[in-house]
Design a protein around this motif. Sequence first.
Motif, short mmCIF file in Angstrom:
data_model
loop_
_atom_site.label_atom_id
_atom_site.label_comp_id
_atom_site.label_asym_id
_atom_site.label_seq_id
_atom_site.Cartn_x
_atom_site.Cartn_y
_atom_site.Cartn_z
N ILE A 274 0.84 -1.20 0.00
CA ILE A 274 0.00 0.00 0.00
C ILE A 274 0.88 1.25 0.00
CG2 ILE A 274 -1.66 1.34 1.37
CD1 ILE A 274 -2.89 -1.00 -0.16
N GLY A 275 1.98 1.22 0.74
CA GLY A 275 2.91 2.35 0.73
C GLY A 275 3.49 2.60 -0.66
N GLY A 276 3.83 1.53 -1.35
CA GLY A 276 4.33 1.66 -2.72
C GLY A 276 3.27 2.21 -3.66
N SER A 277 2.05 1.79 -3.47
CA SER A 277 0.97 2.30 -4.33
C SER A 277 0.71 3.78 -4.06
CB SER A 277 -0.30 1.49 -4.15
OG SER A 277 -0.84 1.70 -2.86
N LEU A 278 0.81 4.19 -2.80
CA LEU A 278 0.63 5.61 -2.49
C LEU A 278 1.75 6.45 -3.08
CD1 LEU A 278 -0.64 5.43 1.19
CD2 LEU A 278 -1.97 5.91 -0.87
N LEU A 279 2.96 5.92 -3.09
CA LEU A 279 4.08 6.62 -3.73
C LEU A 279 3.83 6.75 -5.23
CD1 LEU A 279 6.90 7.86 -3.38
CD2 LEU A 279 7.82 5.59 -3.86
N CYS A 280 3.35 5.68 -5.86
CA CYS A 280 3.02 5.74 -7.30
C CYS A 280 1.91 6.76 -7.55
CB CYS A 280 2.59 4.37 -7.81
SG CYS A 280 3.92 3.19 -7.95
N GLY A 281 0.93 6.82 -6.66
CA GLY A 281 -0.15 7.79 -6.81
C GLY A 281 0.34 9.22 -6.71
N CYS A 282 1.31 9.47 -5.83
CA CYS A 282 1.88 10.82 -5.72
C CYS A 282 2.67 11.19 -6.97
CB CYS A 282 2.77 10.91 -4.49
SG CYS A 282 1.84 10.89 -2.95
N VAL A 283 3.40 10.23 -7.52
CA VAL A 283 4.14 10.49 -8.77
C VAL A 283 3.16 10.77 -9.90
CG1 VAL A 283 5.65 9.42 -10.49
CG2 VAL A 283 6.18 9.19 -8.08
N ALA A 284 2.07 10.01 -9.96
CA ALA A 284 1.05 10.24 -10.99
C ALA A 284 0.41 11.62 -10.82
CB ALA A 284 -0.02 9.15 -10.94
#
Length: 182
Positions: free
Chosen positions: A141-151
């Motif tokens: 979930i932390g990795g997905s939140l990081l990807c969401g911030c990059v997006a």
Amino acid sequence: MELGIQKIEAILRLCAVLILVLTVCLVAFDSQTKVIFYIEKKASFKNLRALVGLVYITSLAAAYNLLQLSCYSFSACCKGISVQSYTYLAWLRYVLDQAAVYVVFAGNLAAFEHALLVVTGEENFQWLKWCNKYTRFCFQIGGSLLCGCVASLIMFFIASISAFNLFRLYSPKKFLLLKAKC
């Protein structure tokens, strides 16, 4: 110069689509099962409402950016569009890009806040810390939140380009007056 800006915008939209799809996949397919006191417990994104909202929001944002990418091939065919109708389309693209950025950013922040409560727990509400038991779930979930911030950051640059494309149509000397046709 205009062709270069369109290529950059198309590349940014493609990157945004890929990262948004990665975010959706990381969140939606994340689950972990543990046996606690002879009872099998499962943690998934469906347990946290903000993560469910994040899946829907990022899916819609990816679909919107994919639709905008497909519109580039359509606009290449229609070179005879008048300046007035192009202005309306530029305004529509600007407003939709702004809305997409804000909604994706807000969805990511809501999911981040909810995830922070899962990590730290809240004794006043008797919420337990999940990440002590479901570490792989929390890391994903932390990795997905990081990807969401990059997006969100990439979509901010896309919205900046659409703002540039809109406001370059107007005269710098007279407020919101269209430039004369050359």
